[in-house]
Design an enzyme around this catalytic site. Structure first.
Site, PDB file in Angstrom:
ATOM      1  N   VAL A  78     -21.839   3.870 -74.585  1.00 47.13           N
ATOM      2  CA  VAL A  78     -22.626   4.505 -73.523  1.00 47.13           C
ATOM      3  C   VAL A  78     -21.733   5.501 -72.780  1.00 47.13           C
ATOM      4  CG1 VAL A  78     -23.905   4.141 -71.383  1.00 47.13           C
ATOM      5  CG2 VAL A  78     -24.067   2.456 -73.232  1.00 47.13           C
ATOM      6  N   VAL A  80     -21.821   9.679 -70.702  1.00 47.70           N
ATOM      7  CA  VAL A  80     -22.366  11.005 -70.415  1.00 47.70           C
ATOM      8  C   VAL A  80     -21.169  11.882 -70.029  1.00 47.70           C
ATOM      9  CG1 VAL A  80     -23.837  12.337 -68.837  1.00 47.70           C
ATOM     10  CG2 VAL A  80     -24.611  10.093 -69.656  1.00 47.70           C
ATOM     11  N   ARG A  86     -24.830  12.275 -63.193  1.00 47.46           N
ATOM     12  CA  ARG A  86     -25.674  12.191 -61.983  1.00 47.46           C
ATOM     13  C   ARG A  86     -26.863  13.154 -62.025  1.00 47.46           C
ATOM     14  NH1 ARG A  86     -22.430   9.080 -62.722  1.00 47.46           N
ATOM     15  NH2 ARG A  86     -21.080   8.006 -61.253  1.00 47.46           N
ATOM     16  N   GLY A  88     -29.435  11.873 -64.085  1.00 47.16           N
ATOM     17  CA  GLY A  88     -30.446  10.972 -64.626  1.00 47.16           C
ATOM     18  C   GLY A  88     -30.391  10.782 -66.140  1.00 47.16           C
ATOM     19  N   LEU A  90     -28.240   8.930 -68.029  1.00 44.13           N
ATOM     20  CA  LEU A  90     -28.119   7.511 -68.405  1.00 44.13           C
ATOM     21  C   LEU A  90     -29.468   6.801 -68.233  1.00 44.13           C
ATOM     22  CD1 LEU A  90     -26.500   5.023 -69.268  1.00 44.13           C
ATOM     23  CD2 LEU A  90     -25.992   4.621 -66.858  1.00 44.13           C
ATOM     24  N   TYR A 119     -25.352  -1.256 -64.171  1.00 47.76           N
ATOM     25  CA  TYR A 119     -26.488  -1.722 -64.970  1.00 47.76           C
ATOM     26  C   TYR A 119     -27.529  -2.567 -64.244  1.00 47.76           C
ATOM     27  CZ  TYR A 119     -24.053   0.269 -68.922  1.00 47.76           C
ATOM     28  OH  TYR A 119     -23.456   1.155 -69.770  1.00 47.76           O
ATOM     29  N   PHE A 396     -17.478  -5.320 -76.896  1.00 49.19           N
ATOM     30  CA  PHE A 396     -18.032  -4.479 -77.971  1.00 49.19           C
ATOM     31  C   PHE A 396     -18.530  -3.145 -77.448  1.00 49.19           C
ATOM     32  CE2 PHE A 396     -21.066  -7.841 -76.722  1.00 49.19           C
ATOM     33  CZ  PHE A 396     -22.130  -7.100 -76.228  1.00 49.19           C
TER      34      PHE A 396
HETATM   35  C1  COA Z   1     -21.848   5.596 -66.315  1.00 50.11           C
HETATM   36  C2  COA Z   1     -22.439   6.906 -66.810  1.00 50.11           C
HETATM   37  C3  COA Z   1     -22.923   6.735 -68.248  1.00 50.11           C
HETATM   38  C4  COA Z   1     -23.588   7.287 -65.872  1.00 50.11           C
HETATM   39  O1  COA Z   1     -24.278   8.393 -66.409  1.00 50.11           O
HETATM   40  P1  COA Z   1     -25.188   9.339 -65.484  1.00 50.11           P
HETATM   41  O2  COA Z   1     -25.976  10.181 -66.429  1.00 50.11           O
HETATM   42  O3  COA Z   1     -24.356   9.995 -64.469  1.00 50.11           O
HETATM   43  O4  COA Z   1     -26.130   8.293 -64.766  1.00 50.11           O
HETATM   44  P2  COA Z   1     -27.499   8.652 -64.024  1.00 50.11           P
HETATM   45  O5  COA Z   1     -27.424  10.053 -63.498  1.00 50.11           O
HETATM   46  O6  COA Z   1     -28.630   8.328 -64.920  1.00 50.11           O
HETATM   47  O7  COA Z   1     -27.425   7.626 -62.840  1.00 50.11           O
HETATM   48  C5  COA Z   1     -28.439   6.753 -62.527  1.00 50.11           C
HETATM   49  C6  COA Z   1     -28.069   6.014 -61.266  1.00 50.11           C
HETATM   50  O8  COA Z   1     -26.896   5.242 -61.477  1.00 50.11           O
HETATM   51  C7  COA Z   1     -25.895   5.562 -60.545  1.00 50.11           C
HETATM   52  N1  COA Z   1     -24.624   5.502 -61.255  1.00 50.11           N
HETATM   53  C8  COA Z   1     -24.369   6.024 -62.450  1.00 50.11           C
HETATM   54  N2  COA Z   1     -23.096   5.775 -62.801  1.00 50.11           N
HETATM   55  C9  COA Z   1     -22.556   5.055 -61.812  1.00 50.11           C
HETATM   56  C10 COA Z   1     -21.283   4.523 -61.594  1.00 50.11           C
HETATM   57  N3  COA Z   1     -20.305   4.678 -62.516  1.00 50.11           N
HETATM   58  N4  COA Z   1     -21.067   3.833 -60.476  1.00 50.11           N
HETATM   59  C11 COA Z   1     -22.059   3.699 -59.559  1.00 50.11           C
HETATM   60  N5  COA Z   1     -23.291   4.187 -59.711  1.00 50.11           N
HETATM   61  C12 COA Z   1     -23.540   4.889 -60.828  1.00 50.11           C
HETATM   62  C13 COA Z   1     -26.231   6.958 -60.100  1.00 50.11           C
HETATM   63  O9  COA Z   1     -25.704   7.235 -58.836  1.00 50.11           O
HETATM   64  C14 COA Z   1     -27.732   6.932 -60.104  1.00 50.11           C
HETATM   65  O10 COA Z   1     -28.184   6.275 -58.926  1.00 50.11           O
HETATM   66  P3  COA Z   1     -29.582   6.658 -58.243  1.00 50.11           P
HETATM   67  O11 COA Z   1     -30.637   6.378 -59.276  1.00 50.11           O
HETATM   68  O12 COA Z   1     -29.637   5.745 -57.070  1.00 50.11           O
HETATM   69  O13 COA Z   1     -29.472   8.096 -57.926  1.00 50.11           O
HETATM   70  C15 COA Z   1     -21.389   8.040 -66.777  1.00 50.11           C
HETATM   71  O14 COA Z   1     -20.919   8.172 -65.474  1.00 50.11           O
HETATM   72  C16 COA Z   1     -20.235   7.806 -67.712  1.00 50.11           C
HETATM   73  O15 COA Z   1     -20.260   8.202 -68.861  1.00 50.11           O
HETATM   74  N6  COA Z   1     -19.166   7.132 -67.193  1.00 50.11           N
HETATM   75  C17 COA Z   1     -17.956   6.894 -67.940  1.00 50.11           C
HETATM   76  C18 COA Z   1     -18.151   6.049 -69.191  1.00 50.11           C
HETATM   77  C19 COA Z   1     -18.784   4.721 -68.861  1.00 50.11           C
HETATM   78  O16 COA Z   1     -18.450   4.076 -67.895  1.00 50.11           O
HETATM   79  N7  COA Z   1     -19.713   4.323 -69.713  1.00 50.11           N
HETATM   80  C20 COA Z   1     -20.405   3.040 -69.599  1.00 50.11           C
HETATM   81  C21 COA Z   1     -19.840   2.126 -70.627  1.00 50.11           C
HETATM   82  S1  COA Z   1     -20.424   0.461 -70.420  1.00 50.11           S
END
Ligand code: COA
Length: 396
Positions: A78, A80, A86, A88, A90, A119, A396
């Site tokens: 997972v 982005v 940020r 939307g 994810l 999550y 995993f």
């Molecule tokens: C975590 C990640 C996938 C989020 O992707 P994103 O496209 O920015 O997420 P979204 O824009 O769909 O966010 C949806 C909501 O989750 C929140 N959110 C997303 N990532 C977050 C984080 N790391 N910590 C806290 N809140 C988070 C957003 O603020 C948003 O909140 P809202 O609905 O209240 O506005 C991205 O930041 C990333 O790739 N991070 C590094 C890799 C990682 O951690 N991957 C997960 C592996 S388990």
């Protein structure tokens, strides 16, 4: 921006966003190894202007829950890209993945969260814990001698592929939180000795404990040799160790604690009810540090409850903002019912008690469940009680 299934030739691009955060660019070899264990039909990607900017994938697990083995979505890869966070993406990926899992009839989804904040909004709850420890070998004595009646054998990679999987399979089948591993999984992941994972330690070592040609326990580990003022500060770094019986588990840990010349044994991802607490003469020296491990999502609450074969008379009213098909009152058998509710809670909190890591009473003390009829909490806890903590030995 479009979220869609990846094409078979897009696996490499789908891995790229999460790899970015590990500071690496995935190679064709990485993609080939993932393709051994991941079907491209289970990889969702987010594409914008011809570029893949996000991805989320699913392993197809046979996953052990208390009393049953169920098909499960194993959420992985997972990410982005930081240029597109940020917005939307994810959320759209999670939408597509959970809809897909529901249609496929996978009652639960599980994952290891990079950050605990991510999550919950998608209905995942912390559902298992794990612990890490570092035991000085001088404090590694056991209270009683170990009688496993077997012999240890160091294994080549090929020998390990034959000797270890049957032991794992027996433990996995009876341990909530574990999943079956295919031959490809062993080759591409569990026994894959990647240079990048050595972190200064040596090659992967595999050992099996056997009796009459039958595997009873195994360990996968590395040795990290070091010296201070001429004396060893060397470490046994346990990757995974387990046995099919109490004596076999004690035996493999005795082996690990008896590797001469080493100063200590380091291990993480251990079950929180590990027998070492009772095997060791100095359990205090474990200095066991606990953290969250698996996060679980009840994709289909009714099917998930039915699989657990719960007995008892409690009506659960479940709220689920992200997957509204789950919003209903349920009997413990998993049937939707019009009867009055005894307990009200969110689907993510139900996930926290599902594998047995936590109790309804604990949820209540945290203000997460409403008891509408006196005694319902205790009845629900009696129904969900398990005799061991859930354990997932692998990220995993
Ligand atoms: C975590 C990640 C996938 C989020 O992707 P994103 O496209 O920015 O997420 P979204 O824009 O769909 O966010 C949806 C909501 O989750 C929140 N959110 C997303 N990532 C977050 C984080 N790391 N910590 C806290 N809140 C988070 C957003 O603020 C948003 O909140 P809202 O609905 O209240 O506005 C991205 O930041 C990333 O790739 N991070 C590094 C890799 C990682 O951690 N991957 C997960 C592996 S388990």
């Amino acid at each position: 921006m479009e979220v869609r299934l990846a094409k078979p030739e897009e696996v490499l691009s789908g891995i790229t966003p999460v790899s970015h955060y590990f500071g690496s660019v995935p190679t064709e070899e990485t993609a080939r190894r993932f393709s051994q264990v991941l079907r491209s039909e289970r990889m969702h990607v987010a594409e914008e202007d011809g570029q893949i900017v996000g991805g989320a994938s699913a392993f197809e697990f046979q996953f052990t829950v208390p009393g049953a083995i169920v098909p499960a979505t194993g959420v992985t890869i997972v990410g982005v890209l930081p240029t597109h966070t940020r917005r939307g993406i994810l959320t759209q990926l999670m939408r597509a993945q959970l809809d897909d899992a529901y249609e496929r009839g996978e009652p639960v989804a599980c994952l290891w969260a990079s950050e605990e904040t991510i999550y919950g909004r998608y209905g995942y709850g912390m559902a298992a814990l794990c612990g890490e420890t570092e035991i000085k070998r001088v404090y590694g004595s056991f209270r009683r001698p170990v009688e496993h009646g077997g012999a240890f054998r160091l294994l080549s990679h090929e020998e390990a592929l034959e000797a270890i999987p049957p032991v794992y399979a027996r433990v996995a089948a009876e341990t909530p939180g574990m999943f079956a591993r295919s031959r490809e999984w062993w080759e591409a992941r569990a026994l894959h000795d990647s240079e990048a994972r050595r972190d200064g330690a040596g090659e992967m070592v595999r050992v099996v404990l056997e009796r009459d040609g039958q595997g009873l326990a195994y360990a996968i580990y590395r040795l990290k040799m070091d010296f201070e003022a001429g004396s060893s500060t060397g470490e046994v770094r346990v990757i995974e160790a387990m046995g099919v019986s109490p004596a076999a588990t004690a035996g493999i840990w005795r082996y690990l604690l008896d590797v001469d010349w080493m100063d200590r044994v380091q291990a993480d991802l251990l079950p929180v009810d590990h027998p070492l607490f009772f095997l060791l003469e100095h359990p205090r020296r474990l200095r066991f540090r606990i953290g969250d491990s698996l996060w679980l999502r009840l994709v289909d609450v009714g099917a998930a409850l039915a699989a657990r074969s719960l007995v008892g008379d409690v009506v659960l009213e479940v709220a689920d903002a992200f997957c509204p098909w789950n919003e209903a009152r349920y009997s413990l058998a998993g049937a939707k019912t019009m009867e009055d509710a005894d307990l009200q809670l969110d689907v993510s909190d139900l996930a926290s008690v599902y594998l047995g890591a936590f109790t309804f009473a604990q949820l209540q003390r945290a203000g997460l469940v409403d008891e509408l009829n006196e005694g319902a909490l205790a009845r629900a806890d009696a129904a969900f009680r398990t005799d061991r903590a859930p354990w997932c030995p692998e990220i995993f």
